[in-house]
Write an enzyme that holds these catalytic residues in place. Structure first.
Site, PDB file in Angstrom:
ATOM      1  CB  CYS A 183       2.973  61.723  57.265  1.00 39.33           C
ATOM      2  SG  CYS A 183       4.671  61.869  57.854  1.00 39.33           S
ATOM      3  CG  ASP A 220      24.785  59.805  63.618  1.00 40.42           C
ATOM      4  OD1 ASP A 220      24.116  59.062  62.889  1.00 40.42           O
ATOM      5  OD2 ASP A 220      25.513  60.718  63.177  1.00 40.42           O
ATOM      6  CB  CYS A 240      20.519  62.322  50.602  1.00 40.55           C
ATOM      7  SG  CYS A 240      20.301  63.399  52.027  1.00 40.55           S
ATOM      8  CB  CYS A 257      13.828  66.098  48.180  1.00 39.60           C
ATOM      9  SG  CYS A 257      15.508  65.446  48.040  1.00 39.60           S
ATOM     10  CB  CYS A 290      20.466  69.169  52.591  1.00 38.77           C
ATOM     11  SG  CYS A 290      18.867  69.542  51.857  1.00 38.77           S
TER      12      CYS A 290
HETATM   13  S1  SF4 Z   1       6.781  67.016  55.370  1.00 33.28           S
HETATM   14 FE1  SF4 Z   1       7.140  64.813  55.140  1.00 33.28          FE
HETATM   15  S2  SF4 Z   1       7.627  64.097  57.200  1.00 33.28           S
HETATM   16 FE2  SF4 Z   1       6.656  66.116  57.417  1.00 33.28          FE
HETATM   17  S3  SF4 Z   1       4.473  65.683  57.729  1.00 33.28           S
HETATM   18 FE3  SF4 Z   1       4.798  66.017  55.526  1.00 33.28          FE
HETATM   19  S4  SF4 Z   1       5.127  63.939  54.712  1.00 33.28           S
HETATM   20 FE4  SF4 Z   1       5.418  63.805  56.931  1.00 33.28          FE
HETATM   21  S1  SF4 Z   2      18.352  66.246  53.356  1.00 29.90           S
HETATM   22 FE1  SF4 Z   2      18.463  64.824  51.614  1.00 29.90          FE
HETATM   23  S2  SF4 Z   2      16.397  63.980  51.491  1.00 29.90           S
HETATM   24 FE2  SF4 Z   2      16.233  65.845  52.716  1.00 29.90          FE
HETATM   25  S3  SF4 Z   2      15.733  67.475  51.238  1.00 29.90           S
HETATM   26 FE3  SF4 Z   2      17.949  67.450  51.483  1.00 29.90          FE
HETATM   27  S4  SF4 Z   2      18.661  66.166  49.804  1.00 29.90           S
HETATM   28 FE4  SF4 Z   2      16.496  65.721  50.089  1.00 29.90          FE
END
Ligand code: SF4
Ligand code: SF4
Length: 348
Positions: A190, A136, A216, A200, A243
């Site tokens: 996906c 990371d 985010c 989100c 999150c």
């Molecule tokens: S939730 Fe998002 S990352 Fe997961 S399979 Fe569906 S499109 Fe792909």
């Molecule tokens: S981690 Fe970020 S991108 Fe994922 S659902 Fe939460 S706010 Fe949205």
């Protein structure tokens, strides 16, 4: 090497080459659009991030490693499984939600130490070699390297997804000066799903595979230092550190693997806790409760900022006067940042 990695708690290792030039245009565009927000360290390393041999001269291969982190006791027996258990927290506004990965030991320490041990084992077998371990780490295009080395594909939420393990894992890398055979990438799965984009809360996934980090909640509650933008505060709900929504909704995470290490077990006092209780932590309590864990990195002030936002959202949702009383107790907090977020919360 695979057996040594397993003994050290890694579930999969792979090997990537160092020519990431195909990823450079996307990286440049993401930075140019400012989607990295205040993560200036990302821009500071520029295209070195996509050029491992420039970052660590002599690098010719990158070993990638996956370590699953789902805590061993996370909802294994909960109705609907662990994802349903985690999603149910969103319906309890008085409770603060800490992202699943952050409830145990700081993964940076765990992974770095174990990647170094893996390097030592390799050196015992092949003799000394040049290497450097990362996890990371800003200068490294971690997900790109992982995808190239067969750890999984990039989900539409931009995280790496594995058919065997979903996305609930940490990644680490060892840059090495030995040429190793590269692992084959896997095909994406996906399909037509867009559940992560739809769920989100802040619409941070602006298109498949494009994340505006500035929206985010993980970025806003962890990386972002100043005031949280007013228009995003109500959308944060009761998430106080990170999150998981885009991962919780992902169908592939029913295959998420429970950690083989005790390090990521949930610590007492971090999940399922009442916001009022968490807001009462003074700095020594915050430091004690988060010792050795990743939350400590944000510091007490940012912690109070986040909890104040969640308290304001809970107040709006429930009208519970006990929440107002808790907020008022910090109306004169020494931190201007905390005071401003408390004032916002009390207006809710
Ligand atoms: S939730 Fe998002 S990352 Fe997961 S399979 Fe569906 S499109 Fe792909
Ligand atoms: S981690 Fe970020 S991108 Fe994922 S659902 Fe939460 S706010 Fe949205």
């Amino acid at each position: 090497m695979r057996e040594w990695a397993r003994e050290l708690g890694f579930s999969q290792i792979g090997v990537a080459g160092v020519d990431l030039s195909a990823a450079e245009p996307g990286l440049s565009q993401w930075l140019a659009q400012g989607f990295h927000g205040e993560m200036h360290y990302m821009a500071a390393h520029g295209l070195k991030r996509a050029r491992p041999a420039e970052l660590v001269p002599g690098t010719v291969s990158v070993i990638t490693a996956r370590m699953d982190y789902l805590p061993r006791d996370t909802g294994r027996n909960a109705p609907g499984g662990w994802q349903a258990q985690e999603l149910s927290r969103l319906a309890r506004p008085h409770e603060g939600i800490v992202s699943v990965y952050a409830r145990g030991r700081d993964y940076h320490k765990v992974l770095r130490a174990r990647l170094q041990k893996l390097s030592d084992r390799i050196a015992e077998a092949v003799g000394p070699f040049g290497h450097r371990v990362f996890t990371d780490s800003a200068p490294v295009l971690e997900a790109e390297l992982a995808a190239r080395s067969g750890q999984g594909w990039r989900g539409k939420h931009t995280l790496v997804l594995s058919r065997d393990a979903g996305s609930m894992f940490f990644l680490g890398e060892i840059y090495v000066d030995m040429a190793l055979p590269e692992s084959a990438p896997v095909t994406p799965h996906c399909g037509s799903c867009s559940a992560c984009i739809d769920v989100c809360p802040t619409q941070a996934i602006i298109a498949p595979h494009r994340l505006d980090a500035r929206r985010c909640i993980s970025y806003l509650t962890i990386e972002h230092a100043g005031p949280i933008p007013l228009e995003l505060r109500p959308l944060i709900g009761n998430r106080i550190y990170g999150c998981d929504d885009c991962q919780l909704i992902c169908p592939w995470n029913k295959f998420a693997q429970v950690s083989r290490l005790p390090d990521f077990d949930e610590r007492q006092g971090l999940s399922g806790q009442q916001l009022v209780h968490l807001f009462a932590w003074d700095e020594p309590t915050f430091l004690r409760m988060t010792e050795g864990g990743p939350i400590r990195r944000i510091g007490h002030e940012r912690w109070l900022r986040n909890v104040a936002v969640a308290l304001g959202n809970a107040l709006r949702a429930t009208g519970d006067e006990a929440l107002r009383t808790a907020l008022k107790a910090r109306a004169d907090d020494p931190s201007a940042l905390v005071r401003e977020h408390v004032a916002w919360a009390l207006e809710c």
